[in-house]
Design a protein around this motif. Sequence first.
Motif, PDB file in Angstrom:
ATOM      1  N   UNK A   1      16.113   9.659  -7.585  1.00  0.00           N
ATOM      2  CA  UNK A   1      17.759   8.817  -8.164  1.00  0.00           C
ATOM      3  C   UNK A   1      18.115   8.752  -9.676  1.00  0.00           C
ATOM      4  N   UNK A   2      16.374   9.279 -10.400  1.00  0.00           N
ATOM      5  CA  UNK A   2      16.484   9.429 -11.731  1.00  0.00           C
ATOM      6  C   UNK A   2      16.319   8.326 -12.660  1.00  0.00           C
ATOM      7  N   UNK A   3      15.546   7.342 -12.068  1.00  0.00           N
ATOM      8  CA  UNK A   3      16.154   6.083 -12.202  1.00  0.00           C
ATOM      9  C   UNK A   3      14.693   5.471 -13.033  1.00  0.00           C
TER      10      UNK A   3
ATOM     11  N   UNK B   1      16.732  -9.483 -16.355  1.00  0.00           N
ATOM     12  CA  UNK B   1      17.049 -10.468 -15.247  1.00  0.00           C
ATOM     13  C   UNK B   1      16.961  -9.654 -13.564  1.00  0.00           C
ATOM     14  N   UNK B   2      16.915 -10.459 -12.651  1.00  0.00           N
ATOM     15  CA  UNK B   2      16.591  -9.738 -11.349  1.00  0.00           C
ATOM     16  C   UNK B   2      17.837  -9.145 -11.085  1.00  0.00           C
ATOM     17  N   UNK B   3      19.417  -9.834 -11.170  1.00  0.00           N
ATOM     18  CA  UNK B   3      20.743  -9.120 -11.484  1.00  0.00           C
ATOM     19  C   UNK B   3      21.288  -7.931 -11.893  1.00  0.00           C
ATOM     20  N   UNK B   4      20.231  -8.025 -13.602  1.00  0.00           N
ATOM     21  CA  UNK B   4      20.445  -6.870 -14.616  1.00  0.00           C
ATOM     22  C   UNK B   4      19.873  -5.688 -13.694  1.00  0.00           C
ATOM     23  N   UNK B   5      18.399  -6.361 -13.237  1.00  0.00           N
ATOM     24  CA  UNK B   5      18.010  -4.675 -12.323  1.00  0.00           C
ATOM     25  C   UNK B   5      18.673  -4.450 -11.167  1.00  0.00           C
ATOM     26  N   UNK B   6      19.188  -5.528 -10.425  1.00  0.00           N
ATOM     27  CA  UNK B   6      19.653  -4.799  -9.281  1.00  0.00           C
ATOM     28  C   UNK B   6      21.051  -3.785  -9.638  1.00  0.00           C
ATOM     29  N   UNK B   7      21.668  -3.841 -10.299  1.00  0.00           N
ATOM     30  CA  UNK B   7      22.365  -3.531 -10.679  1.00  0.00           C
ATOM     31  C   UNK B   7      22.705  -1.965 -12.212  1.00  0.00           C
ATOM     32  N   UNK B   8      21.385  -2.231 -12.254  1.00  0.00           N
ATOM     33  CA  UNK B   8      21.348  -1.121 -13.101  1.00  0.00           C
ATOM     34  C   UNK B   8      20.555   0.075 -12.066  1.00  0.00           C
ATOM     35  N   UNK B   9      20.098  -0.434 -10.502  1.00  0.00           N
ATOM     36  CA  UNK B   9      19.549   0.411  -9.558  1.00  0.00           C
ATOM     37  C   UNK B   9      20.670   0.935  -9.198  1.00  0.00           C
ATOM     38  N   UNK B  10      21.337   0.243  -8.852  1.00  0.00           N
ATOM     39  CA  UNK B  10      23.196   1.502  -7.964  1.00  0.00           C
ATOM     40  C   UNK B  10      22.645   1.336  -6.739  1.00  0.00           C
ATOM     41  N   UNK B  11      21.952   0.604  -5.756  1.00  0.00           N
ATOM     42  CA  UNK B  11      21.913   0.492  -4.365  1.00  0.00           C
ATOM     43  C   UNK B  11      20.647   2.442  -4.566  1.00  0.00           C
ATOM     44  N   UNK B  12      19.892   2.638  -5.193  1.00  0.00           N
ATOM     45  CA  UNK B  12      19.476   3.493  -5.042  1.00  0.00           C
ATOM     46  C   UNK B  12      17.775   2.862  -4.107  1.00  0.00           C
ATOM     47  N   UNK B  13      17.599   1.778  -4.362  1.00  0.00           N
ATOM     48  CA  UNK B  13      16.707   1.194  -3.831  1.00  0.00           C
ATOM     49  C   UNK B  13      15.702   2.214  -3.591  1.00  0.00           C
TER      50      UNK B  13
ATOM     51  N   UNK C   1       0.775  -1.321   0.044  1.00  0.00           N
ATOM     52  CA  UNK C   1      -0.234   0.023  -0.386  1.00  0.00           C
ATOM     53  C   UNK C   1       0.875   1.745   0.267  1.00  0.00           C
ATOM     54  N   UNK C   2       0.259   2.185   0.835  1.00  0.00           N
ATOM     55  CA  UNK C   2       1.603   3.764   0.943  1.00  0.00           C
ATOM     56  C   UNK C   2       2.626   3.042   1.021  1.00  0.00           C
ATOM     57  N   UNK C   3       3.123   2.193   1.548  1.00  0.00           N
ATOM     58  CA  UNK C   3       4.241   2.016   1.677  1.00  0.00           C
ATOM     59  C   UNK C   3       5.608   1.693   0.665  1.00  0.00           C
ATOM     60  N   UNK C   4       4.873   1.016  -0.149  1.00  0.00           N
ATOM     61  CA  UNK C   4       5.502   1.457  -1.431  1.00  0.00           C
ATOM     62  C   UNK C   4       6.250   2.867  -1.860  1.00  0.00           C
ATOM     63  N   UNK C   5       5.230   4.119  -1.897  1.00  0.00           N
ATOM     64  CA  UNK C   5       5.556   5.202  -1.804  1.00  0.00           C
ATOM     65  C   UNK C   5       7.557   5.274  -1.781  1.00  0.00           C
ATOM     66  N   UNK C   6       8.094   5.104  -0.298  1.00  0.00           N
ATOM     67  CA  UNK C   6       8.640   5.060  -0.487  1.00  0.00           C
ATOM     68  C   UNK C   6      10.077   4.571  -1.476  1.00  0.00           C
ATOM     69  N   UNK C   7       9.512   3.193  -1.843  1.00  0.00           N
ATOM     70  CA  UNK C   7      10.005   2.457  -2.936  1.00  0.00           C
ATOM     71  C   UNK C   7      10.500   3.341  -4.391  1.00  0.00           C
ATOM     72  N   UNK C   8       9.027   3.919  -4.784  1.00  0.00           N
ATOM     73  CA  UNK C   8       8.657   4.529  -5.634  1.00  0.00           C
ATOM     74  C   UNK C   8       9.397   6.474  -5.257  1.00  0.00           C
ATOM     75  N   UNK C   9       9.939   6.721  -4.983  1.00  0.00           N
ATOM     76  CA  UNK C   9      10.372   7.961  -3.879  1.00  0.00           C
ATOM     77  C   UNK C   9      11.935   7.584  -4.572  1.00  0.00           C
ATOM     78  N   UNK C  10      12.083   6.873  -3.809  1.00  0.00           N
ATOM     79  CA  UNK C  10      14.047   6.236  -3.716  1.00  0.00           C
ATOM     80  C   UNK C  10      14.272   6.314  -5.687  1.00  0.00           C
ATOM     81  N   UNK C  11      13.088   6.088  -6.118  1.00  0.00           N
ATOM     82  CA  UNK C  11      13.031   5.738  -7.999  1.00  0.00           C
ATOM     83  C   UNK C  11      13.444   7.527  -8.733  1.00  0.00           C
ATOM     84  N   UNK C  12      12.351   8.083  -8.404  1.00  0.00           N
ATOM     85  CA  UNK C  12      12.201   9.327  -8.179  1.00  0.00           C
ATOM     86  C   UNK C  12      13.192  10.603  -8.381  1.00  0.00           C
TER      87      UNK C  12
END
Length: 338
Positions: free
Chosen positions: A63-65, A251-263, A50-61
């Motif tokens: 970090x420009x991801x 893949x999940x490995x590709x995805x976390x490499x792209x994220x580069x610690x942004x969470x 629910x609302x908790x997912x905003x934290x992840x979304x905001x990390x993406x925003x």
Amino acid sequence: MMDDRERLTLDEVHELVASVLTRHGLAPAHVEACADVMTAGERDGGGSHGIFRLLMCMNSIRAGKVSLDAEPVVEDAAQGIVRVDAGGAFAPLAFRRGLPALVQKAREVGLAAMAVNDCCHFAALFPEVEAIAREGLVGFAFTPSHAWVAPAGGSRPLLGTNPIAFGWPRPAGDPFVFDFATSASARGELELHRREDRPTPPGWGVDASGTPTTDAAEILEGAMLPFGGHKGSALSLMVELIAGPLIGDLTSVDSIAYDAGAKGAPLGGELLLAIDPSRMLGDGAPKHLARAEAIFEGVVSQGARLPSLRRYEARRKSEAEGVLIPRKLLDEVRAMLV
């Protein structure tokens, strides 16, 4: 003792999520689609989605991801195949734009697949398969995530939480729906245990040295584990393949490499399938769907749990009474409006 939760109506949940996303530049169509799925998570008793997912979304925003305004492009790829290019944006709008074409193709040829590519996926899958089932179709959904999960017998992250969801239409009621991670817990549930300093059940994960632990913070630094040992691990590998290389995505490995610690939210693809029972069964469809109802009754009549019934019960209650949200989480979310 003072309750550490606050009650909000579902309209208030939607308004809060929409206000935060708008404040940080998300385009209106994306705001509406994302707010809808987060509100659905709260509505149906799934606080971790629910609302908790905003934290992840905001990390993406931050970090420009993630693209804030990409318009999904729907492609008629083949007789039974739809492709939707999300353009690096959050997934809900891409699904919403592609659903009519998926439904139409399933009705025309009996079985259709939709690949959603280049999307940031943060939400539960149940709203998607429920939407397919409410069209009278049988639905499946699969998506990888970040490499957070070790394969059975391993100790290093390689797989995602890799959920599988299924929806079955019922002629006289809500669809039968299930949605579960192939890991022993959803990532959001693990995060909630860490935030509340609660031990996890055994078997959820290992620490950085590969030692089993019930400390959520240690698991987050180590690796989550699949449910059911080698069985869950095999299903997770299946999801990696059919919603990664099969549809030409990460893949999940590709995805976390792209994220580069942004969470931030995982970047990649999603595969959805829709089957039309009427095309599969012809005039016999009503008879055979009635046989399915007998199976559901056999579950309920012996007091066993039928997946999705608790979700619908929670939905009816929250529509009437609202939902309780942890104050700590609300404080974090409201601070995003400043």
